[in-house]
Design a protein around this motif. Sequence first.
Motif, short mmCIF file in Angstrom:
data_model
loop_
_atom_site.label_atom_id
_atom_site.label_comp_id
_atom_site.label_asym_id
_atom_site.label_seq_id
_atom_site.Cartn_x
_atom_site.Cartn_y
_atom_site.Cartn_z
N SER A 40 26.08 -71.22 30.06
CA SER A 40 24.88 -70.52 29.58
C SER A 40 24.24 -69.48 30.11
CB SER A 40 23.94 -71.75 29.40
OG SER A 40 23.51 -72.08 30.62
N LEU A 41 24.71 -69.12 31.52
CA LEU A 41 24.38 -68.17 32.35
C LEU A 41 25.03 -67.00 32.31
CD1 LEU A 41 22.76 -70.20 35.33
CD2 LEU A 41 21.64 -68.98 33.35
N CYS A 42 26.36 -66.97 31.69
CA CYS A 42 27.22 -65.89 31.67
C CYS A 42 27.39 -65.51 30.24
CB CYS A 42 28.60 -66.45 32.26
SG CYS A 42 28.32 -67.00 33.96
N ASN A 43 27.80 -64.21 30.25
CA ASN A 43 28.11 -63.51 28.88
C ASN A 43 29.59 -63.55 28.68
OD1 ASN A 43 25.73 -62.32 28.24
ND2 ASN A 43 26.00 -60.66 29.74
N ALA A 44 30.35 -63.32 27.57
CA ALA A 44 31.47 -63.46 27.31
C ALA A 44 32.57 -62.84 28.50
CB ALA A 44 31.86 -62.94 25.70
N ASP A 45 31.98 -61.54 28.93
CA ASP A 45 32.65 -60.92 29.89
C ASP A 45 32.36 -61.12 31.26
OD1 ASP A 45 30.03 -59.88 30.30
OD2 ASP A 45 30.70 -57.69 30.09
N ASN A 46 31.99 -62.35 31.47
CA ASN A 46 31.72 -63.34 32.73
C ASN A 46 30.58 -62.27 33.65
OD1 ASN A 46 32.19 -65.49 33.98
ND2 ASN A 46 33.90 -64.55 35.41
N THR A 47 29.86 -61.62 33.00
CA THR A 47 28.75 -61.05 33.81
C THR A 47 27.53 -61.91 33.66
OG1 THR A 47 28.01 -59.57 32.03
CG2 THR A 47 29.29 -58.80 33.41
N LEU A 48 26.71 -61.91 34.62
CA LEU A 48 25.41 -62.55 34.41
C LEU A 48 24.36 -62.47 33.24
CD1 LEU A 48 24.53 -62.77 38.12
CD2 LEU A 48 25.70 -64.48 36.76
N VAL A 49 23.87 -63.31 32.76
CA VAL A 49 22.89 -62.91 31.62
C VAL A 49 21.59 -62.78 32.25
CG1 VAL A 49 21.54 -64.56 29.94
CG2 VAL A 49 24.11 -64.70 30.06
N THR A 50 20.92 -61.92 32.01
CA THR A 50 19.54 -61.54 32.44
C THR A 50 18.55 -62.68 31.65
OG1 THR A 50 20.09 -59.21 32.46
CG2 THR A 50 17.72 -59.53 32.47
N LEU A 51 17.95 -63.22 32.71
CA LEU A 51 16.77 -64.34 32.16
C LEU A 51 15.55 -63.57 31.90
CD1 LEU A 51 17.59 -67.01 34.98
CD2 LEU A 51 18.58 -67.04 32.48
N PRO A 52 14.98 -64.03 30.84
CA PRO A 52 13.65 -63.82 30.50
C PRO A 52 12.55 -63.90 31.40
CG PRO A 52 14.14 -65.60 29.31
CD PRO A 52 15.24 -65.17 30.03
N CYS A 53 11.45 -63.18 31.46
CA CYS A 53 10.27 -63.22 32.45
C CYS A 53 9.43 -64.47 31.85
CB CYS A 53 9.30 -62.14 32.29
SG CYS A 53 10.19 -60.46 33.16
N SER A 54 8.83 -64.94 32.86
CA SER A 54 8.30 -66.17 32.35
C SER A 54 6.97 -66.00 31.46
CB SER A 54 7.58 -67.15 33.67
OG SER A 54 6.62 -66.39 34.23
#
Length: 95
Positions: A40-54
């Motif tokens: 859930s923290l990685c994109n399909a290309d194995n890069t990190l997902v940018t998490l939203p601000c709180s």
Amino acid sequence: KLIIWWSASHIGIPGNEAADEQAKRATRGESSEPHTLPSSLCNADNTLVTLPCSKSAIKQSFRSTIALESASIYQTSPRYARFKEIDPSFPSKQF
């Protein structure tokens, strides 16, 4: 049954030592290798997902921006100049 146990520090507790080290790495902007993270923290290309601000951080930033803008608008109004004559300590953060 859940038992919560308070410990005075991270010292000497292996799990807490590891958590403390990971927290320090995160504050320095370091991250785990993408292949070790949940999918859930990685994109399909194995890069990190940018998490939203709180939500809290966004609201705090918005309120700060609005406060600065409103102070700027008010300071250019005729009422501000007149009120400063009446009360030189205006505006006060006391209230």
